[in-house]
Write a protein that holds these residues in place. Structure first.
Motif, PDB file in Angstrom:
ATOM      1  N   ILE B  19       0.846  -1.210   0.000  1.00 61.00           N
ATOM      2  CA  ILE B  19       0.000   0.000   0.000  1.00 61.00           C
ATOM      3  C   ILE B  19       0.880   1.258   0.000  1.00 61.00           C
ATOM      4  N   VAL B  20       1.931   1.252   0.828  1.00 61.93           N
ATOM      5  CA  VAL B  20       2.837   2.418   0.872  1.00 61.93           C
ATOM      6  C   VAL B  20       3.519   2.597  -0.483  1.00 61.93           C
ATOM      7  N   SER B  21       3.947   1.490  -1.110  1.00 63.14           N
ATOM      8  CA  SER B  21       4.574   1.573  -2.441  1.00 63.14           C
ATOM      9  C   SER B  21       3.605   2.188  -3.444  1.00 63.14           C
ATOM     10  N   TYR B  22       2.340   1.742  -3.389  1.00 62.86           N
ATOM     11  CA  TYR B  22       1.312   2.253  -4.301  1.00 62.86           C
ATOM     12  C   TYR B  22       1.140   3.767  -4.113  1.00 62.86           C
ATOM     13  N   PHE B  23       1.047   4.184  -2.857  1.00 65.05           N
ATOM     14  CA  PHE B  23       0.885   5.609  -2.553  1.00 65.05           C
ATOM     15  C   PHE B  23       2.072   6.426  -3.063  1.00 65.05           C
ATOM     16  N   LEU B  24       3.286   5.884  -2.827  1.00 61.90           N
ATOM     17  CA  LEU B  24       4.496   6.614  -3.247  1.00 61.90           C
ATOM     18  C   LEU B  24       4.534   6.789  -4.763  1.00 61.90           C
ATOM     19  N   ILE B  25       4.146   5.741  -5.482  1.00 60.03           N
ATOM     20  CA  ILE B  25       4.221   5.793  -6.953  1.00 60.03           C
ATOM     21  C   ILE B  25       3.076   6.595  -7.565  1.00 60.03           C
ATOM     22  N   PHE B  26       1.853   6.329  -7.111  1.00 62.98           N
ATOM     23  CA  PHE B  26       0.694   6.900  -7.817  1.00 62.98           C
ATOM     24  C   PHE B  26       0.128   8.181  -7.193  1.00 62.98           C
ATOM     25  N   ILE B  27       0.403   8.422  -5.916  1.00 64.64           N
ATOM     26  CA  ILE B  27      -0.153   9.627  -5.283  1.00 64.64           C
ATOM     27  C   ILE B  27       0.944  10.686  -5.082  1.00 64.64           C
ATOM     28  N   ILE B  28       2.023  10.280  -4.417  1.00 60.18           N
ATOM     29  CA  ILE B  28       3.071  11.257  -4.094  1.00 60.18           C
ATOM     30  C   ILE B  28       3.969  11.534  -5.308  1.00 60.18           C
ATOM     31  N   GLY B  29       4.298  10.490  -6.052  1.00 58.45           N
ATOM     32  CA  GLY B  29       5.190  10.642  -7.221  1.00 58.45           C
ATOM     33  C   GLY B  29       4.755  11.700  -8.220  1.00 58.45           C
ATOM     34  N   PRO B  30       3.497  11.669  -8.678  1.00 63.63           N
ATOM     35  CA  PRO B  30       3.071  12.651  -9.705  1.00 63.63           C
ATOM     36  C   PRO B  30       2.843  14.068  -9.174  1.00 63.63           C
ATOM     37  N   LEU B  31       2.942  14.272  -7.861  1.00 60.58           N
ATOM     38  CA  LEU B  31       2.690  15.621  -7.299  1.00 60.58           C
ATOM     39  C   LEU B  31       3.617  16.657  -7.928  1.00 60.58           C
ATOM     40  N   LYS B  49       7.733  16.111  -1.704  1.00 54.91           N
ATOM     41  CA  LYS B  49       7.591  14.678  -1.972  1.00 54.91           C
ATOM     42  C   LYS B  49       8.413  13.848  -0.978  1.00 54.91           C
ATOM     43  N   ALA B  50       9.662  14.297  -0.751  1.00 50.18           N
ATOM     44  CA  ALA B  50      10.541  13.564   0.168  1.00 50.18           C
ATOM     45  C   ALA B  50       9.953  13.571   1.585  1.00 50.18           C
ATOM     46  N   SER B  51       9.425  14.742   1.999  1.00 52.62           N
ATOM     47  CA  SER B  51       8.837  14.844   3.346  1.00 52.62           C
ATOM     48  C   SER B  51       7.626  13.928   3.470  1.00 52.62           C
ATOM     49  N   LEU B  52       6.777  13.925   2.423  1.00 57.82           N
ATOM     50  CA  LEU B  52       5.586  13.066   2.449  1.00 57.82           C
ATOM     51  C   LEU B  52       5.987  11.590   2.490  1.00 57.82           C
ATOM     52  N   ALA B  53       7.022  11.232   1.714  1.00 59.16           N
ATOM     53  CA  ALA B  53       7.478   9.833   1.676  1.00 59.16           C
ATOM     54  C   ALA B  53       7.995   9.411   3.049  1.00 59.16           C
ATOM     55  N   ILE B  54       8.798  10.283   3.663  1.00 61.59           N
ATOM     56  CA  ILE B  54       9.331   9.961   4.998  1.00 61.59           C
ATOM     57  C   ILE B  54       8.177   9.861   6.000  1.00 61.59           C
ATOM     58  N   GLY B  55       7.224  10.803   5.897  1.00 62.80           N
ATOM     59  CA  GLY B  55       6.052  10.790   6.785  1.00 62.80           C
ATOM     60  C   GLY B  55       5.260   9.497   6.646  1.00 62.80           C
ATOM     61  N   LEU B  56       5.126   9.039   5.402  1.00 65.44           N
ATOM     62  CA  LEU B  56       4.381   7.803   5.132  1.00 65.44           C
ATOM     63  C   LEU B  56       5.075   6.596   5.772  1.00 65.44           C
ATOM     64  N   VAL B  57       6.402   6.585   5.697  1.00 64.23           N
ATOM     65  CA  VAL B  57       7.162   5.483   6.308  1.00 64.23           C
ATOM     66  C   VAL B  57       7.019   5.534   7.835  1.00 64.23           C
ATOM     67  N   VAL B  58       7.013   6.756   8.394  1.00 67.43           N
ATOM     68  CA  VAL B  58       6.831   6.905   9.851  1.00 67.43           C
ATOM     69  C   VAL B  58       5.452   6.378  10.252  1.00 67.43           C
ATOM     70  N   VAL B  59       4.426   6.717   9.447  1.00 72.81           N
ATOM     71  CA  VAL B  59       3.060   6.229   9.711  1.00 72.81           C
ATOM     72  C   VAL B  59       3.053   4.694   9.667  1.00 72.81           C
ATOM     73  N   LEU B  60       3.754   4.137   8.691  1.00 67.04           N
ATOM     74  CA  LEU B  60       3.842   2.675   8.543  1.00 67.04           C
ATOM     75  C   LEU B  60       4.426   2.043   9.809  1.00 67.04           C
ATOM     76  N   ILE B  61       5.509   2.652  10.307  1.00 64.33           N
ATOM     77  CA  ILE B  61       6.164   2.126  11.520  1.00 64.33           C
ATOM     78  C   ILE B  61       5.225   2.241  12.724  1.00 64.33           C
ATOM     79  N   LEU B  62       4.515   3.375  12.827  1.00 67.18           N
ATOM     80  CA  LEU B  62       3.579   3.556  13.946  1.00 67.18           C
ATOM     81  C   LEU B  62       2.448   2.525  13.888  1.00 67.18           C
ATOM     82  N   LEU B  63       1.930   2.292  12.669  1.00 62.32           N
ATOM     83  CA  LEU B  63       0.867   1.297  12.502  1.00 62.32           C
ATOM     84  C   LEU B  63       1.361  -0.091  12.889  1.00 62.32           C
ATOM     85  N   LEU B  64       2.607  -0.386  12.498  1.00 65.33           N
ATOM     86  CA  LEU B  64       3.193  -1.677  12.858  1.00 65.33           C
ATOM     87  C   LEU B  64       3.313  -1.804  14.377  1.00 65.33           C
TER      88      LEU B  64
END
Lengths: 338, 79
Positions: B19-31, B49-64
């Motif tokens: 899901i994070v990969s999908y978001f990075l490629i299709f949502i954050i990438g084209p921004l 984009k870099a900030s959003l990507a890092i934020g997304l990874v942080v969210v992933l870690i928190l969810l985990l």
């Protein structure tokens, strides 16, 4: 670009070299370690036998010779960076084998092992993210620095029972090598073969009941080289997915103890040994959570049964890694579009 | 089956990575951010984009982390 016949010949040479060197020199090395008294107790077995340690030097010799021969055959500078990363990781582990270092030592110093990859430019600027690649030239550098350290320590932390780390690397290397061949290049695939066949050779001696332990030098070498191959072969995410049970183990441990410490420094043990040499999950709420503790949550198991279950989990994550490869390949070839 | 819970946990971790990969490629990438209509826009876009990507990874870690706590409560402390 190499021709198919050259590729196959090179693959056979480096695979055989790494396998045979490690397979043949390990028995005399075991005798040498026993003679020098470089042994540690295997706590999980009746009689608590003394097992020689570390196997890191024999793994290093086999892999280095095979990679040097490969370099003479294909002259790719990526081999030098991979070798330097592996050698630095080995020495960091070897220092820890000789003298117990504080918890921060391995994660921090392993960052140094990533430097040859960056300096010699063995990495790309694109990160493969299953659905496509992302162009991240600047973010990629800290990613490489952290990945070598994280993967090295992850393999180190899963080396808790006979043959687990080596067996786990054998299983997870299969999807990684397939991914490197499809999304990386043939040279990086060839560079991965000495690791794969070298680990198969050492597994023969490391599997239950172990005749030799890998030690920190062995596990850090294996983990760092695995990470370096995944970086050089554009297969970082595929490599991480295959390692998910080990990543989960590290994550559980770190989030329980809330700081970077050596496992042996933890006062409340996550797992206890019963009188019949079966392992039992600790009932202490303060005990750190680990993969083994979770496996034992539903009742005690023998060491062999735990080893089999960890390797089954490794097989499961490798299957997920293969599914990811199929998705990535299908999108890349336009078979499916999103 | 003893490993069922761990299989499920690994499967969830894998799904989250996808899901994070999908978001990075299709949502954050084209921004793309258009503010000054010059080369500064590219730099700003990259930083966002870099900030959003890092934020997304942080969210992933928190969810985990949340997932881990729930799983631990369910298995270890119950048993």
């Amino acid at each position: 670009m190499v021709y198919l016949s050259d590729f196959i010949i090179n693959a056979v040479i480096v695979s055989a070299l790494s396998f045979l060197i490690i397979f043949l020199i390990t028995p005399p090395f075991i005798k040498y370690l026993n003679k020098k008294g470089k042994t540690v107790v295997d706590y999980h077995k009746p009689g608590k036998p003394m097992i020689p340690r570390p196997a890191g030097p024999v793994i290093l010799i086999g892999i280095v010779i095979a990679e040097i021969i490969l370099y003479l055959l294909i002259l790719d500078v990526k081999i030098i960076s991979l070798l330097l990363t592996t050698i630095i990781a080995f020495f960091i582990g070897y220092i820890d084998d000789l003298k117990t270092m504080p918890g921060w030592f391995k994660p921090v110093t392993l960052i140094l092992a990533a430097i040859p990859i960056i300096v010699l430019g063995s990495h790309g600027n694109y990160l493969g993210l299953i659905f496509d690649s992302a162009f991240i030239p600047l973010l990629y550098i800290p990613l490489i620095l952290s990945m070598i350290s994280i993967v090295g320590n992850t393999i180190n932390s899963i080396d808790v029972f006979n043959g687990v780390a080596s067996g786990f690397i054998i299983i997870t290397m299969i999807p990684l090598l397939v991914s490197v061949l499809l999304f990386g290049n043939t040279n990086v695939f060839l560079m991965g073969l000495p690791l794969f066949f070298g680990v198969i050779a050492i597994y023969h001696y490391h599997k239950f009941p172990s005749k030799i332990f890998l030690g920190d030098s062995g596990t850090l070498l294996l983990g760092s080289m695995y990470a370096a191959i995944s970086i050089a072969g554009n297969s970082e995410i595929i490599g991480v997915i295959a390692l998910l049970p080990a990543v989960m183990n590290s994550f559980l441990f770190l989030s329980s103890v809330k700081k970077i410490v050596e496992h042996r420094q933890v006062k409340t043990r996550p797992v206890l040994l019963s009188d019949d040499y079966r392992l039992v999950a600790s009932k202490e709420s303060r005990a750190p959570a680990t993969l083994v503790r979770l496996i034992l949550a539903k009742g005690p198991l023998s060491e062999k049964e735990i080893i089999n279950r960890i390797l089954i989990l490794g097989t499961f994550s490798s299957i997920l890694s293969f599914i990811s490869i199929v998705i990535q390949y299908s999108i890349m070839k336009g078979i499916i579009s999103l | 089956m003893r490993l069922f819970g761990l299989f499920a946990l690994i499967l969830i971790m894998w799904s989250m990575i996808m899901i994070v990969s999908y978001f990075l490629i299709f949502i954050i990438g084209p921004l793309h951010i258009n503010m000054f209509n010059n080369s500064t826009d590219k730099l700003i876009s990259s930083i966002v984009k870099a900030s959003l990507a890092i934020g997304l990874v942080v969210v992933l870690i928190l969810l985990l982390g949340i997932l881990k706590t729930k799983y631990l409560r369910k298995t270890l402390l119950k048993s």
